[in-house]
Design a protein around this motif. Structure first.
Motif, PDB file in Angstrom:
ATOM      1  N   VAL A  97     -73.028  12.181 -24.691  1.00 38.83           N
ATOM      2  CA  VAL A  97     -73.257  13.131 -25.765  1.00 38.83           C
ATOM      3  C   VAL A  97     -74.337  12.545 -26.668  1.00 38.83           C
ATOM      4  CG1 VAL A  97     -72.226  14.309 -27.738  1.00 38.83           C
ATOM      5  CG2 VAL A  97     -70.871  13.941 -25.652  1.00 38.83           C
ATOM      6  N   LEU A  98     -75.418  13.277 -26.868  1.00 40.15           N
ATOM      7  CA  LEU A  98     -76.507  12.810 -27.720  1.00 40.15           C
ATOM      8  C   LEU A  98     -76.357  13.329 -29.145  1.00 40.15           C
ATOM      9  CD1 LEU A  98     -79.467  13.230 -25.210  1.00 40.15           C
ATOM     10  CD2 LEU A  98     -78.138  11.169 -25.713  1.00 40.15           C
ATOM     11  N   SER A  99     -75.814  14.539 -29.288  1.00 42.31           N
ATOM     12  CA  SER A  99     -75.556  15.138 -30.604  1.00 42.31           C
ATOM     13  C   SER A  99     -74.613  16.318 -30.374  1.00 42.31           C
ATOM     14  CB  SER A  99     -76.856  15.607 -31.263  1.00 42.31           C
ATOM     15  OG  SER A  99     -77.360  16.749 -30.600  1.00 42.31           O
ATOM     16  N   ASP A 100     -74.288  17.030 -31.438  1.00 41.35           N
ATOM     17  CA  ASP A 100     -73.463  18.227 -31.276  1.00 41.35           C
ATOM     18  C   ASP A 100     -74.186  19.306 -30.487  1.00 41.35           C
ATOM     19  OD1 ASP A 100     -71.388  17.096 -32.696  1.00 41.35           O
ATOM     20  OD2 ASP A 100     -71.909  18.084 -34.589  1.00 41.35           O
ATOM     21  N   GLU A 101     -75.515  19.237 -30.464  1.00 40.10           N
ATOM     22  CA  GLU A 101     -76.319  20.273 -29.810  1.00 40.10           C
ATOM     23  C   GLU A 101     -76.912  19.858 -28.478  1.00 40.10           C
ATOM     24  OE1 GLU A 101     -76.966  19.325 -33.071  1.00 40.10           O
ATOM     25  OE2 GLU A 101     -75.725  20.930 -33.889  1.00 40.10           O
ATOM     26  N   VAL A 102     -76.854  18.567 -28.121  1.00 39.54           N
ATOM     27  CA  VAL A 102     -77.515  18.088 -26.898  1.00 39.54           C
ATOM     28  C   VAL A 102     -76.626  17.078 -26.175  1.00 39.54           C
ATOM     29  CG1 VAL A 102     -79.580  16.970 -25.936  1.00 39.54           C
ATOM     30  CG2 VAL A 102     -79.773  18.354 -28.009  1.00 39.54           C
ATOM     31  N   VAL A 103     -76.520  17.272 -24.859  1.00 42.44           N
ATOM     32  CA  VAL A 103     -75.853  16.293 -23.999  1.00 42.44           C
ATOM     33  C   VAL A 103     -76.806  15.950 -22.862  1.00 42.44           C
ATOM     34  CG1 VAL A 103     -73.530  17.145 -24.542  1.00 42.44           C
ATOM     35  CG2 VAL A 103     -74.724  18.011 -22.518  1.00 42.44           C
ATOM     36  N   GLU A 104     -76.525  14.842 -22.201  1.00 36.08           N
ATOM     37  CA  GLU A 104     -77.340  14.416 -21.072  1.00 36.08           C
ATOM     38  C   GLU A 104     -76.413  14.080 -19.915  1.00 36.08           C
ATOM     39  OE1 GLU A 104     -81.165  11.693 -20.930  1.00 36.08           O
ATOM     40  OE2 GLU A 104     -79.344  10.483 -21.069  1.00 36.08           O
ATOM     41  N   LEU A 105     -76.718  14.634 -18.754  1.00 34.09           N
ATOM     42  CA  LEU A 105     -75.934  14.378 -17.548  1.00 34.09           C
ATOM     43  C   LEU A 105     -76.825  13.821 -16.463  1.00 34.09           C
ATOM     44  CD1 LEU A 105     -73.909  17.724 -17.263  1.00 34.09           C
ATOM     45  CD2 LEU A 105     -73.183  15.597 -18.348  1.00 34.09           C
ATOM     46  N   THR A 106     -76.266  12.971 -15.636  1.00 29.69           N
ATOM     47  CA  THR A 106     -76.943  12.578 -14.410  1.00 29.69           C
ATOM     48  C   THR A 106     -76.389  13.482 -13.323  1.00 29.69           C
ATOM     49  OG1 THR A 106     -77.163  10.291 -15.120  1.00 29.69           O
ATOM     50  CG2 THR A 106     -77.362  10.714 -12.764  1.00 29.69           C
ATOM     51  N   LEU A 107     -77.273  14.270 -12.731  1.00 27.52           N
ATOM     52  CA  LEU A 107     -76.863  15.200 -11.691  1.00 27.52           C
ATOM     53  C   LEU A 107     -77.212  14.612 -10.331  1.00 27.52           C
ATOM     54  CD1 LEU A 107     -78.003  18.565 -13.314  1.00 27.52           C
ATOM     55  CD2 LEU A 107     -75.779  17.421 -13.464  1.00 27.52           C
ATOM     56  N   GLY A 108     -76.296  14.736  -9.412  1.00 30.28           N
ATOM     57  CA  GLY A 108     -76.473  14.191  -8.069  1.00 30.28           C
ATOM     58  C   GLY A 108     -77.243  15.143  -7.176  1.00 30.28           C
ATOM     59  N   PRO A 109     -76.957  15.053  -5.881  1.00 30.02           N
ATOM     60  CA  PRO A 109     -77.676  15.902  -4.923  1.00 30.02           C
ATOM     61  C   PRO A 109     -77.556  17.365  -5.334  1.00 30.02           C
ATOM     62  CG  PRO A 109     -76.157  14.403  -3.809  1.00 30.02           C
ATOM     63  CD  PRO A 109     -75.893  14.285  -5.277  1.00 30.02           C
ATOM     64  N   THR A 110     -78.522  18.088  -5.334  1.00 31.10           N
ATOM     65  CA  THR A 110     -79.901  17.955  -4.902  1.00 31.10           C
ATOM     66  C   THR A 110     -80.863  17.697  -6.059  1.00 31.10           C
ATOM     67  OG1 THR A 110     -80.179  20.322  -5.101  1.00 31.10           O
ATOM     68  CG2 THR A 110     -79.564  19.532  -2.951  1.00 31.10           C
ATOM     69  N   ILE A 111     -80.337  17.503  -7.229  1.00 33.77           N
ATOM     70  CA  ILE A 111     -81.174  17.301  -8.414  1.00 33.77           C
ATOM     71  C   ILE A 111     -81.639  15.847  -8.519  1.00 33.77           C
ATOM     72  CG2 ILE A 111     -81.311  17.516 -10.921  1.00 33.77           C
ATOM     73  CD1 ILE A 111     -80.971  20.190  -9.445  1.00 33.77           C
ATOM     74  N   HIS A 112     -80.719  14.907  -8.391  1.00 40.96           N
ATOM     75  CA  HIS A 112     -81.026  13.471  -8.480  1.00 40.96           C
ATOM     76  C   HIS A 112     -81.858  13.124  -9.715  1.00 40.96           C
ATOM     77  CE1 HIS A 112     -79.306  12.489  -4.614  1.00 40.96           C
ATOM     78  NE2 HIS A 112     -79.988  13.453  -4.059  1.00 40.96           N
ATOM     79  N   ASP A 113     -81.348  13.508 -10.893  1.00 37.36           N
ATOM     80  CA  ASP A 113     -82.107  13.237 -12.104  1.00 37.36           C
ATOM     81  C   ASP A 113     -81.174  13.306 -13.312  1.00 37.36           C
ATOM     82  OD1 ASP A 113     -84.345  12.672 -13.624  1.00 37.36           O
ATOM     83  OD2 ASP A 113     -85.277  14.642 -13.362  1.00 37.36           O
ATOM     84  N   ARG A 114     -81.631  12.716 -14.415  1.00 37.59           N
ATOM     85  CA  ARG A 114     -80.924  12.866 -15.694  1.00 37.59           C
ATOM     86  C   ARG A 114     -81.481  14.129 -16.341  1.00 37.59           C
ATOM     87  NH1 ARG A 114     -77.414   9.240 -17.046  1.00 37.59           N
ATOM     88  NH2 ARG A 114     -77.395   9.663 -19.269  1.00 37.59           N
ATOM     89  N   VAL A 115     -80.584  14.969 -16.823  1.00 34.79           N
ATOM     90  CA  VAL A 115     -80.980  16.258 -17.380  1.00 34.79           C
ATOM     91  C   VAL A 115     -80.317  16.427 -18.744  1.00 34.79           C
ATOM     92  CG1 VAL A 115     -80.929  18.751 -17.047  1.00 34.79           C
ATOM     93  CG2 VAL A 115     -81.190  17.248 -15.071  1.00 34.79           C
ATOM     94  N   ARG A 116     -81.108  16.825 -19.717  1.00 33.16           N
ATOM     95  CA  ARG A 116     -80.563  17.137 -21.041  1.00 33.16           C
ATOM     96  C   ARG A 116     -80.257  18.632 -21.105  1.00 33.16           C
ATOM     97  NH1 ARG A 116     -84.513  15.807 -25.330  1.00 33.16           N
ATOM     98  NH2 ARG A 116     -85.979  16.361 -23.706  1.00 33.16           N
ATOM     99  N   PHE A 117     -79.107  18.958 -21.687  1.00 29.38           N
ATOM    100  CA  PHE A 117     -78.702  20.337 -21.912  1.00 29.38           C
ATOM    101  C   PHE A 117     -78.523  20.522 -23.409  1.00 29.38           C
ATOM    102  CE2 PHE A 117     -77.345  19.472 -17.616  1.00 29.38           C
ATOM    103  CZ  PHE A 117     -77.748  20.603 -16.931  1.00 29.38           C
ATOM    104  N   ALA A 118     -78.972  21.686 -23.903  1.00 28.97           N
ATOM    105  CA  ALA A 118     -78.915  21.927 -25.349  1.00 28.97           C
ATOM    106  C   ALA A 118     -78.420  23.336 -25.639  1.00 28.97           C
ATOM    107  CB  ALA A 118     -80.302  21.727 -25.954  1.00 28.97           C
ATOM    108  N   THR A 119     -77.969  23.511 -26.869  1.00 23.39           N
ATOM    109  CA  THR A 119     -77.495  24.816 -27.321  1.00 23.39           C
ATOM    110  C   THR A 119     -78.657  25.781 -27.571  1.00 23.39           C
ATOM    111  OG1 THR A 119     -77.491  24.043 -29.607  1.00 23.39           O
ATOM    112  CG2 THR A 119     -75.434  23.838 -28.368  1.00 23.39           C
ATOM    113  N   ALA A 120     -79.851  25.247 -27.812  1.00 20.01           N
ATOM    114  CA  ALA A 120     -81.040  26.081 -28.067  1.00 20.01           C
ATOM    115  C   ALA A 120     -82.270  25.338 -27.544  1.00 20.01           C
ATOM    116  CB  ALA A 120     -81.186  26.355 -29.561  1.00 20.01           C
ATOM    117  N   ARG A 121     -83.268  26.100 -27.160  1.00 16.85           N
ATOM    118  CA  ARG A 121     -84.491  25.481 -26.646  1.00 16.85           C
ATOM    119  C   ARG A 121     -85.110  24.534 -27.659  1.00 16.85           C
ATOM    120  NH1 ARG A 121     -85.392  30.766 -23.834  1.00 16.85           N
ATOM    121  NH2 ARG A 121     -85.356  30.244 -21.623  1.00 16.85           N
ATOM    122  N   GLU A 122     -85.024  24.890 -28.942  1.00 17.88           N
ATOM    123  CA  GLU A 122     -85.631  24.069 -29.996  1.00 17.88           C
ATOM    124  C   GLU A 122     -85.024  22.674 -30.060  1.00 17.88           C
ATOM    125  OE1 GLU A 122     -83.917  27.199 -31.060  1.00 17.88           O
ATOM    126  OE2 GLU A 122     -85.695  28.031 -30.128  1.00 17.88           O
TER     127      GLU A 122
END
Length: 124
Positions: A97-122
Motif C-alpha cells: 500500500v503506497l497511500s489511501d489512493e494508490v497500491v502497487e502489486l507485482t503481477l505474475g504471468p502474463t504481466i510479469h511486472d510491478r503495477v500501480r493501481f489508483a483511485t483516479a488517474r491523477e
C-alpha cells in the motif's frame, strides 16, 4: 520470515536467539496479513481503478479497469493471490500500500511486472 538454514545458522552464530528469529518471523507474517487485508479492501471499496500497466489493447496512458474482486492470501511473509477484472485476471505475487489512493502489486504471468493501481488517474 523464511530464512534459509545458512542464514539462520549465521544469525544464531552472531548471537541472535532462536526465539528472536521466531518473533521476527511472526512479525513479518502478521505484517503480510495486514497488507493483504489492506490491498483487498482497496479493491473491494471501488468498482473502477486506474493503472500504469502497459496494455497493448489500450491507447490510454493510465488505463481504466473494472474490478470484479481481489482474492489475496499470505504464505509466510509473501502476499499472493488473484486479481480479477471484468474480462481477465492476473496472479498476484506481492504488493504494498503506497497511500489511501494508490497500491502497487507485482503481477505474475502474463504481466510479469510491478503495477500501480489508483483511485483516479491523477494519482498516478
Amino acid at each position: 520470515m523464511s530464512l534459509d538454514p545458512r542464514m539462520r545458522r549465521a544469525l544464531r552464530e552472531a548471537g541472535v536467539s532462536e526465539e528472536t528469529l521466531r518473533e521476527a518471523a511472526d512479525a513479518a507474517a502478521a505484517d503480510a496479513e495486514r497488507t493483504a487485508d489492506e490491498l483487498e479492501s482497496f479493491f473491494d471499496d471501488r468498482e473502477t481503478v486506474y493503472s500504469d500497466m502497459d496494455l497493448t489493447h489500450s491507447a490510454d496512458e493510465y488505463p481504466e479497469h473494472t474490478v470484479e474482486y481481489a482474492d489475496l492470501f499470505t504464505h509466510s511473509e509473501d502476499v499472493r493471490g488473484w486479481l480479477r477484472f471484468d474480462s481477465w485476471g492476473a496472479y498476484v505475487e506481492g504488493g504494498r500500500v503506497l497511500s489511501d489512493e494508490v497500491v502497487e502489486l507485482t503481477l505474475g504471468p502474463t504481466i510479469h511486472d510491478r503495477v500501480r493501481f489508483a483511485t483516479a488517474r491523477e494519482e498516478l
